[in-house]
Design a protein around this motif. Sequence first.
Motif, short mmCIF file in Angstrom:
data_model
loop_
_atom_site.label_atom_id
_atom_site.label_comp_id
_atom_site.label_asym_id
_atom_site.label_seq_id
_atom_site.Cartn_x
_atom_site.Cartn_y
_atom_site.Cartn_z
N PHE B 303 0.72 -1.29 0.13
CA PHE B 303 -0.01 0.14 -0.19
C PHE B 303 0.95 1.14 0.08
O PHE B 303 2.17 1.04 0.18
N SER B 304 0.38 2.39 0.10
CA SER B 304 1.03 3.74 0.12
C SER B 304 1.29 4.06 1.25
O SER B 304 1.15 3.43 2.30
N PRO B 305 2.39 4.65 1.51
CA PRO B 305 2.95 5.17 2.73
C PRO B 305 1.70 5.81 3.54
O PRO B 305 1.83 5.47 4.91
N ASP B 306 0.70 6.49 3.34
CA ASP B 306 -0.02 7.10 4.03
C ASP B 306 -0.92 5.85 4.71
O ASP B 306 -1.10 5.69 5.99
N THR B 307 -1.28 4.91 3.97
CA THR B 307 -1.89 3.69 4.60
C THR B 307 -0.94 2.82 5.54
O THR B 307 -1.23 2.35 6.78
N VAL B 309 1.69 4.41 7.12
CA VAL B 309 1.83 5.07 8.28
C VAL B 309 0.54 5.40 9.33
O VAL B 309 0.65 5.40 10.49
N ASN B 310 -0.41 5.75 8.65
CA ASN B 310 -1.54 6.19 9.37
C ASN B 310 -2.71 5.01 9.45
O ASN B 310 -3.58 5.20 10.22
N GLY B 312 -5.58 2.01 7.90
CA GLY B 312 -6.49 1.94 6.93
C GLY B 312 -6.41 0.66 6.01
O GLY B 312 -6.84 0.79 4.68
N PRO B 314 -7.46 -2.66 4.31
CA PRO B 314 -8.71 -3.63 4.28
C PRO B 314 -8.71 -4.73 5.05
O PRO B 314 -7.63 -5.19 5.60
N TRP B 316 -8.87 -7.83 4.67
CA TRP B 316 -8.15 -9.06 3.98
C TRP B 316 -6.70 -9.01 4.37
O TRP B 316 -6.12 -10.16 4.50
N PHE B 339 6.67 0.77 -2.34
CA PHE B 339 5.23 0.96 -1.97
C PHE B 339 4.53 0.90 -3.16
O PHE B 339 4.92 0.76 -4.28
N TYR B 341 0.45 1.18 -5.15
CA TYR B 341 -0.75 2.06 -5.39
C TYR B 341 -0.34 3.64 -5.38
O TYR B 341 -1.01 4.35 -4.62
#
Lengths: 416, 370
Positions: B303-307, B309-310, B312, B314, B316, B339, B341
Motif C-alpha cells: 500500500f501507499s505510505p499513507d496507509t 503510516v496512518n 486504513g 482493508p 483481508w 510502496f 498504489y
Amino acid sequence: MAVTRRGIITFAVGLLFGFAITYMFTISTSISTRLKFSPRQKVSYAGGLIPDSPHSHGEMDNVKGPDQSVNWADEHSHRHTEQSSAIAHELAVKIRVLCWVMTNPSNIQTKAMHVKATWGKRCNVLLFMSSEVDATLPAIKLPVSEGRNNLWAKTKEAFKYVYTNHFNDADWFLKADDDTYVILENLRHFLSDKDTQKPLYYGRRFKPYVSQGYMSGGAGYVLSKDALKRFVDKAVNDPGKCRNDNGGAEDLEMGRCLEKVGVLAEDTRDELGRERFHPFVPEHHLIPGILPADMWYWSYSYYPAKQGPDCCSDYAITFHYVSPNMMYIMEYMIYHLKPFGISVVEQCPDNKEQAQLTKVDAEPPLQHTKQLAPSGQHQHIDVKVDKRMESKSISHMDKNVIVDSKNTVHQKDSAS
Amino acid sequence: MNLLILLYVLVNFLKPKRELLLVLQLKTVIVVLTVSTMMHIKHSQLQFVIGLTLGFLISVIFFQSEVVNKPLMRIPQTLFNGHVSGTSNIAAVGQEPHRGRINDSHVHHDDTSVADKLAQQVRVLCWVMTSPTNFRTKADVVKATWGRRCNILLFFSSVVDPRLPTIALNVTEGRNHLTAKSMQAFKYVYDHYYDQADWFMKCDDDTYVIVENLRYFLSTKNTSDPFFYGLHFKPIVKQGYYSGGAGYVLSKEALTRFGKRNPNTCRGDGGSEDAEIGKCMEKLGIKTGNSTDALGRSRFHCFSPDTHVNGGFPKWYYNYVKGGAKQGIENISDYAISFHYITPTSMLSLEFYVYHLRPYGIRTENQALN
C-alpha cells in the motif's frame, strides 16, 4: 426527404439543442473534475501519498488525523552514532527558535496535538495560542474571541504574550498555523548567518498591498528579536501603524505594521532560486498544473512562482495545508526513510562554486576526482557524477574508477 | 437505412483508447436515427431529431477532448525539461521521457560512493508490468523516476511501444491474464538477460521502488541460492507467496529453475498472478525468505505510505500478511524498498522526499539494518 426551408430550420434548432444540452452537461462535470487534483483510487484503502490536500482553510476544517497523537519513541532504533546529528544539535543550541502555533479549541485534539507529536517538539520553545486554556496540550488562552475574523487580534496578542514572557528564551520567533509543517533544522540553517539584532522578517513573500511585500501567514514567518521588539514596543498599540481592530488578514496586517516600523521583508530563496517557505504541500508545487492557472497565488507571489522541480529547496522549511495524516507521512519521509549508501554532504551557503553550476539543462560532465581532505565540519567533495543512467547499463560506472575501502573514489590513471 | 447499419458496424471497430464514452454515445445516436427512420416519423420531427443528435455528437467530441477526459495524470512537458513554469498548462507529455527528473545533481554534493559500489556489485534487473492505457500516464513516470536506477529496466505489455520501449508478450490485456504476463516475462528475462544481472524483480507500474535499499537488502544474500523475496502473504501457497504489487525479486537460481522448467509445472494463465508465481516457485523448490530488517520492520509494502503510516488497511490484509498487519513509522524500515498504489504524481513527490528534501545537519549514516 425533401429539403425544405422549414426542414432546415428544424434541423438547425435540433443541432443547437443538442449542443446546448451537452455543453451544460460537460461543464457541470468538468467543474467537479477540476477540483480533483489527484485521481482518487477506486479502492478505498489506497489513499495515495496525498489523500486530499486542500487549498483553503474552509477545506481544512473537517480534516482529521488519528484519534490519538502518535509518538514514536524510536530514537533507539536508529542505529546512528552520536555524531550523526551533531551539527543539527549544535545549531539547536546556538539558534533558539520559539514557535507559536495558531490554533483554536476545536483543533486542539484534531490538529494541534499532531503538530506537537511531529515537528513541534523540535522547537526550543513551543507555544499553542488559542482562545481557551487547554491543560493537556497545553494551550494558552489569549484575550480574544474565536473565528477567522479575529485572527489579526490573535496574532497581535500572541506576539505580545511572547514578547512579555519569552523574549529572552529564544533568538528567533516563528508563527505557524496548526496545518503548517516546519522543518526546524532547515530553519536554523537558514538563520545561521542572519543577525537577530537587526529588524528582519522572513517567510514566503507576497507582493500586493504592501510595498516591500508581506509574508504568507500559513506558510509561516519568523521575526528577529529586533523585529519583535519593534512590533510590540512601537507598532502594535499605535493605530497609526497597526490596524487596531480585530479584522483583516493577519499576515497582511502584520506586513503593513512591520513595514511602518522599519522591519525588512527579505528574500528567502536558496542559491538556485528555489523557495524555502511554501503555502501548499510539496506535491502542489512539484507537479505543474495542480494549482489552477487562474489562482490568486500566481499574482501574489513576490518572485515568479515556480512549479515543477525548481519549486522547492532541498532545505525547504515549511509547507502549508498539511493534514495531520500528512504530517506523520512527512515525519517518516524526512527523518526516517533514506536510500542506503547515499550520504548527504551539506551544501555550504557561501560556496561560490555552486552558483556557477546552476545551469539547469546542462548535462554535467563525467568526472571523478579525488576527494578533498576533510578539514573542519564541512566536506566539499568535488565529485561531479553524471546521474544519467541508460536503461541497460550504468553509463557513469567508468571502469577506471576504483572505490577503496574508505569509500574514496580514485581513477586508475591518476598517480595514487 | 443500410447506411446507418454500416455506420454502426464501423463504430464497433473503432474503439479508440479511453474514448469508450464517445463510442457509446455514437452508438446511441445511430440507434436513435435507425429507430426514428423505422418508425416513419414525420419529416420535420425527423430532421429535428437528426439535428439534435448531430449537435450532441459534435459537442461531445469537442468537449470531451477539452475537458472531461483530460487526465490530470499526464505529465506536462515542463517537468521533463526542468524549466520554470509560471502558469499551469496541462500540455502533452514531453518528447524525452528520459529527462523527467529533478535535475539538481550538479549541486548535490552527496556522497553516493557506497550506493554506486553496490550498484556494481548487486546488479538488479527490474521488469515492470504495464498496459497500453498506462504507457504515457504511468510507465513513463516510472521510467523518469525510480526506474532509471535499476541496472536494467524492462517494460512488458501486450503490444510494442517504441517510446518506453515495451516488450510485447503473447498475451491479451486484462486482469485475467496477468499470470500469463508474468510467466512469459520471466521466461523472456531468463532467455535474454540471464547473465546481465544478479537479481530479477517484478513490479507494477504503480509500484515505487527505492532501488538502493533493494540492493542493500540483497547484498547479504547469495544469488545462487534458490530463494525469492517480497511481501510475504500466508494463504494459498504452503510456504506463502509474495504480493505482486509490492514487487518481488528472484535470485539467479530461482530464475534459472523457472526458465528451465517443464512447461507443465506451472499454470500458464488465469488465477492470481502473484499466487500462481508463488505456487510455481514452491513446485520448483524455490523458497520464501524473510525481508524484514534487523528491527523487524517491513521493507516491501503493498500500500501507499499513507496507509502504512496512518492505517486504513482493508480487512483481508490482516489475514494475509505474515507477521500481522502493523501500522506506524516504527513498523516501517528506514530502508523500505517498495510502496504500491502510487499515483504518478505521488511518484514525483516521493522522488522529492527520498532524494532531495533533507533536514540540515542530520547526517545520513549507513545503518546496519540487515
